[in-house]
Design a protein around this motif. Structure first.
Motif, PDB file in Angstrom:
ATOM      1  N   PHE A  81       0.823  -1.200   0.000  1.00  0.00           N
ATOM      2  CA  PHE A  81       0.000   0.000   0.000  1.00  0.00           C
ATOM      3  C   PHE A  81       0.866   1.264   0.000  1.00  0.00           C
ATOM      4  N   SER A  82       1.918   1.282   0.819  1.00  0.00           N
ATOM      5  CA  SER A  82       2.788   2.473   0.843  1.00  0.00           C
ATOM      6  C   SER A  82       3.527   2.648  -0.473  1.00  0.00           C
ATOM      7  N   ASN A  83       3.905   1.535  -1.102  1.00  0.00           N
ATOM      8  CA  ASN A  83       4.539   1.637  -2.433  1.00  0.00           C
ATOM      9  C   ASN A  83       3.584   2.258  -3.446  1.00  0.00           C
ATOM     10  N   ALA A  84       2.318   1.824  -3.417  1.00  0.00           N
ATOM     11  CA  ALA A  84       1.334   2.364  -4.349  1.00  0.00           C
ATOM     12  C   ALA A  84       1.108   3.854  -4.099  1.00  0.00           C
ATOM     13  N   VAL A  85       0.991   4.229  -2.818  1.00  0.00           N
ATOM     14  CA  VAL A  85       0.802   5.647  -2.502  1.00  0.00           C
ATOM     15  C   VAL A  85       2.024   6.458  -2.924  1.00  0.00           C
ATOM     16  N   GLY A  86       3.227   5.925  -2.658  1.00  0.00           N
ATOM     17  CA  GLY A  86       4.449   6.632  -3.050  1.00  0.00           C
ATOM     18  C   GLY A  86       4.552   6.817  -4.548  1.00  0.00           C
ATOM     19  N   GLU A  87       4.212   5.777  -5.308  1.00  0.00           N
ATOM     20  CA  GLU A  87       4.251   5.892  -6.771  1.00  0.00           C
ATOM     21  C   GLU A  87       3.230   6.910  -7.262  1.00  0.00           C
ATOM     22  N   ALA A  88       2.044   6.939  -6.648  1.00  0.00           N
ATOM     23  CA  ALA A  88       1.025   7.913  -7.041  1.00  0.00           C
ATOM     24  C   ALA A  88       1.482   9.340  -6.742  1.00  0.00           C
ATOM     25  N   LEU A  89       2.096   9.549  -5.581  1.00  0.00           N
ATOM     26  CA  LEU A  89       2.569  10.884  -5.239  1.00  0.00           C
ATOM     27  C   LEU A  89       3.674  11.339  -6.185  1.00  0.00           C
ATOM     28  N   LEU A  90       4.595  10.431  -6.503  1.00  0.00           N
ATOM     29  CA  LEU A  90       5.665  10.799  -7.443  1.00  0.00           C
ATOM     30  C   LEU A  90       5.107  11.135  -8.818  1.00  0.00           C
ATOM     31  N   THR A  91       4.062  10.419  -9.244  1.00  0.00           N
ATOM     32  CA  THR A  91       3.505  10.646 -10.581  1.00  0.00           C
ATOM     33  C   THR A  91       2.772  11.977 -10.663  1.00  0.00           C
ATOM     34  N   VAL A  92       1.983  12.319  -9.636  1.00  0.00           N
ATOM     35  CA  VAL A  92       1.185  13.552  -9.699  1.00  0.00           C
ATOM     36  C   VAL A  92       2.003  14.780  -9.324  1.00  0.00           C
ATOM     37  N   ALA A  93       3.207  14.601  -8.768  1.00  0.00           N
ATOM     38  CA  ALA A  93       3.993  15.763  -8.317  1.00  0.00           C
ATOM     39  C   ALA A  93       4.328  16.699  -9.474  1.00  0.00           C
ATOM     40  N   ALA A  94       4.676  16.133 -10.642  1.00  0.00           N
ATOM     41  CA  ALA A  94       5.048  16.978 -11.788  1.00  0.00           C
ATOM     42  C   ALA A  94       3.861  17.816 -12.255  1.00  0.00           C
ATOM     43  N   ASN A  95       2.687  17.176 -12.425  1.00  0.00           N
ATOM     44  CA  ASN A  95       1.505  17.940 -12.836  1.00  0.00           C
ATOM     45  C   ASN A  95       1.103  18.957 -11.773  1.00  0.00           C
ATOM     46  N   PHE A  96       1.260  18.590 -10.502  1.00  0.00           N
ATOM     47  CA  PHE A  96       0.959  19.524  -9.412  1.00  0.00           C
ATOM     48  C   PHE A  96       1.850  20.759  -9.518  1.00  0.00           C
ATOM     49  N   TYR A  97       3.131  20.553  -9.822  1.00  0.00           N
ATOM     50  CA  TYR A  97       4.051  21.686  -9.942  1.00  0.00           C
ATOM     51  C   TYR A  97       3.662  22.589 -11.103  1.00  0.00           C
TER      52      TYR A  97
END
Length: 846
Positions: A291-307
């Motif tokens: 679960f933490s791996n999935a959340v971490g991958e999701a956060l890394l993926t959306v970080a660029a669009n968030f920026y």
């Protein structure tokens, strides 16, 4: 012994790596053959299980970069072994004659030779020779093994490339999951609870606590992010403070815009960096769970669009870069900020939930919650595009309302619905089970939108630089005029009050002229080229998928290749490629002349007429080349078109002869150049300047700014007066009528003085005055003078008229005017009436 063991170990490792490479190559070839046979049945017949298997093969495929690194190490090792073998062979060659070798050694050592010593040295030389022979054999064996490894790895890389190209071509068209059924939505609450359950998020908290207590890097990054968040308000305040320095020639600088852009990008990075660092720590922690791996991958993926969303939001904020520096209106910035906020609160969370769901259950494609989140993503994106690009309420409303943008307004009716429908179509694909296809295309679509946004910022920066530069030049020119005015008034002795009368408000913004067409075209061309390159880089990964269009044959064409007739299928891919060539031809035909004009202007000392000829002929060449390329792509050959050309020739001979004659005449004008752009000509009763030479007609603008279209044939077959063909020197004639009784010699002298004193009148040929004759009311005097610039013709004539009039007045010479004799008819009584008679108080008439 150790050296032999080391060599043996290396050889064993080489043999193992060779065997592994051969085994992987055979396995990939077998998988590739099975995949080809399966796909040959038909892409539409492939099940989601086959699509899942193909994606698993893509994920399990050996890393090409690892083999490339091994190839570099292998090459370095082969070079070292080859150099070592060369040294061994060279030493072995010296030991072919042991006696001579020993004698050479003794002579170099200058030692006393004894029989025992010589025998011992011979034994050592013989033993060294044998060892060198074995070393050379070992090196050659090692090199052979390296060659075998290279061959095996090359076969493996070829197999990987073939299989990878096959997957790139077909994987995008294979269903990755089953179609979404309505009954699956019944499990949606349970699936949402699985993602939102406290147990999973407690795992996330535990992982972050472990990283905070065991990872110094995480602690340092957290401190740095804390400082950035603390100083974020100061950064935004600095952006607003710089705005007060803009708009005035004495304080405005383009560097302020770059400074604001950098501050904006730094201020926008605070929260996206928090998201990215958190995701990175969740992914790399040794205590990580699924679960933490999935959340971490999701956060890394959306970080660029968030920026990107935060950066553009800050760019569009009041008193920010777009409002103050780019002068974008609030009617455009308001919808932009609203859409960016909507995407931040809807698109980003939905994408994070979708990624978590897909990673937790890849076999079921993220359950219903993953597909629902994906549909929410594309719906929010489509809604944002609908609001932003609406013709009446969007950011382009003012631009679309301009009367000179009719073409863009018509095209807006095509690309606006297509751009809004595209995300919705991806949502439909995801519901139908093409999740991999929809996800891949959505990621590329989002990257394309960010590319367009970035190009808009670059274009606005370029316009801002031009605006600041022109403002500074205009201000400097105004200050020079002010200084000249002050100096001239001081020289005339009118120094009092000159500061008040000649002073300029230096803080007042100087009005600027519009940007030149050449500069605008150059920037537009640069933006178009950058956009095409960016689109190629973004979409190149899915280009192989479009090769499948080559399987759809539209018609067959018979072509001749190397003297043999062959049947060539014309596919849908050929038609799309021909359309692409046509678009590129149109873009080049419109934008290339501006770039070529700028290059010729900057790099060569070439007149404007020559530059116009080169750019026009280049445009013709681009259009002809593009048309030929399009026809060749769809299989049209000259042998098949010659009958059409012959038929057109007959039609041209009867109905289009005038058009063809004008076209050929236009080419003659461009090559022979009897008329050039910028020449002053007389055609019929029209005088004017040549502004354009087109395919059919040439445009002449007269002195009233009216444009006359003259067929090119008239310039070749008719009579034409070109005032500036060979040079700009022209003659002006001033006619003066002096009254009878005037001193003619004095008048001639004054007229000659007026011509000599004028700065534009040439000394060679010198001015000529003459007495032309006796007129009805005056003596006709003529002044003939020459000037070297046709643009000075009217100002010079005016100046000479004023000078002659002043000199004649000072000398008492009267310029005659027409006189008329009035005869009264006295055959009858004349009636005389006196109006306005005034009477004195006494009654007398005064």
């Amino acid at each position: 012994m150790c050296i032999r063991d080391s060599i043996a170990s290396e050889l064993g490792e080489l043999a193992e790596r060779t065997e592994t490479a051969d085994r992987l190559a055979r396995q990939l070839d077998a998988d590739f053959k099975i995949a080809q046979e399966t796909v040959a049945i038909g892409v539409h017949g492939l099940s989601e299980e086959m699509g899942h298997m193909l994606r698993e093969q893509r994920q399990s495929m050996p890393d090409v970069r690892a083999f490339q690194r091994q190839a570099e190490e292998r090459d370095e090792k082969a070079g070292a072994v080859g150099a070592r073998r060369l040294l061994h062979r060279r030493e072995h060659k010296r030991l072919r004659d042991p006696d001579a070798y020993v004698a050479e050694m003794l002579s170099e050592a200058a030692a006393e030779e004894t029989p025992a010593m010589r025998k011992r040295l011979l034994d050592l030389a013989t033993e060294r020779k044998a060892l060198l022979e074995k070393a050379v054999e070992s090196d050659e064996f090692y090199l052979r093994k390296l060659a075998e490894l290279e061959s095996a790895q090359k076969k493996l890389l070829d197999a990987i490339e073939r299989f990878d190209a096959f997957l790139d071509e077909h994987l995008l068209w294979v269903r990755s999951a089953s179609r979404t059924q309505l009954q699956e939505l019944g499990a949606l609450p349970e699936q949402v609870w699985r993602i939102l359950s406290p147990a999973g998020w407690l795992e996330v908290v535990a992982v972050l606590v472990h990283q905070a207590t065991h990872s110094p890097v995480f602690v340092l990054l957290a401190l740095a992010l804390g400082v950035l968040l603390w100083r974020r308000r100061d950064l935004i305040g600095g952006i607003a403070a710089i705005s007060d320095k803009l708009g005035k020639p004495t304080t405005d600088r383009f560097g302020y815009s770059l400074q604001v852009l950098i501050l904006t990008l730094i201020a926008a990075a605070a929260w996206p960096l928090v998201v990215a660092v958190t995701g990175w720590q969740l992914r790399t922690s040794p205590e990580a769970t699924d679960f933490s791996n999935a959340v971490g991958e999701a956060l890394l993926t959306v970080a660029a669009n968030f920026y990107f969303l935060r950066a553009f939001f800050l760019i569009c904020m009041p008193r920010g870069l777009a409002a103050v520096h780019f002068r974008w209106t609030e009617s455009s910035l308001g919808p932009l900020r609203s859409a960016l906020n909507q995407l931040s609160w809807v698109f980003l969370p939905a994408s994070a939930v979708a990624i978590v769901a897909f990673l937790l259950d890849p076999l079921n494609a993220g359950w219903a919650v993953g597909r629902t989140s994906f549909v929410i993503m594309v719906a929010s994106l489509a809604f944002a595009l609908y609001r932003l690009l609406h013709a009446k309420s969007g950011v382009l409303a003012a631009y679309l309302g301009r009367p000179d943008n009719r073409i863009f307004r018509r095209l807006h009716r095509l690309w606006y619905p297509a751009l809004v429908i595209a995300p919705l179509a991806l949502g439909v694909l995801s519901v139908m089970g093409y999740l991999y296809t929809a996800g891949t295309l959505l990621a590329l679509l989002v990257e394309t939108l960010w590319l367009v946004a970035g190009l808009l910022i670059l274009a606005a920066l370029a316009q801002r630089w031009l605006r600041v530069t022109r403002r500074r030049l205009a201000y400097e020119a105004a200050m020079e005029r002010r200084q000249t005015l002050l100096e001239s008034k001081q020289q005339q002795g009118d120094g009092q009050g000159t500061e008040e009368s000649g002073a300029l408000d230096v803080e007042e913004e100087v009005d600027l002229e519009e940007l030149t067409d050449t500069s605008s075209d150059l920037f537009n061309t640069a933006i178009v080229v950058a956009g095409l390159v960016g689109l190629w880089m973004i979409w190149s990964e899915v280009f192989p998928a479009f090769r499948i269009f080559g399987d759809f044959t539209l018609w067959h064409q018979t072509v001749t290749a190397e003297g043999e007739e062959q049947v060539r299928p014309i596919t849908l891919a050929d038609l799309v490629l021909a359309l692409f060539y046509g678009i590129i031809t149109v873009v080049l035909a419109k934008q290339l002349p501006a770039v070529l004009e700028m290059i010729l202007l900057k790099s060569f000392d070439m007149p404007s007429a020559s530059r116009y000829t080169i750019t026009t002929l280049t445009t013709y060449a681009v259009v002809i080349g593009g048309v030929l390329l399009v026809f060749n792509t769809i299989g049209a050959q000259w042998s098949q078109l010659q009958w059409l050309v012959a038929a057109l020739g007959v039609g041209i001979g009867f109905g289009l002869q005038e058009i063809v004659a004008n076209f050929i005449s236009g080419l003659i004008i461009l090559f022979e150049r009897p008329v050039r752009v910028g020449d002053i000509v007389t055609v019929g009763d029209t005088d004017g300047v040549v502004t354009k030479i087109r395919i059919r007609a040439t445009t002449i603008r007269n002195w009233d700014r009216k444009e006359l279209l003259v067929p090119n044939k008239e310039f070749v077959t008719g009579r034409l007066l070109n005032w500036s063909l060979s040079d700009q020197v022209t003659r002006i004639v001033i006619v003066v009528g002096a009254a009878y009784g005037s001193d003619v010699d004095k008048a001639h002298e004054l007229m000659r003085e007026a011509a000599v004193e004028n700065e534009h009148v040439l000394d060679d040929p010198k001015p000529v005055v003459s007495f032309e004759g006796f007129g009805d009311n005056s003596l006709t005097l003529l002044l003939r003078a020459y000037i070297d610039d046709l643009d000075l013709r009217v100002p010079t004539i005016t100046a000479l008229h004023k000078a002659i009039n002043q000199k004649f007045n000072e000398a008492g010479i009267v310029i005659a005017f027409p006189q008329r004799d009035l005869h009264l008819d006295t055959n009858g009584p004349l009636h005389v009436t006196i109006d306005g008679v005034a009477r004195a108080p006494s009654g007398e008439v005064t």
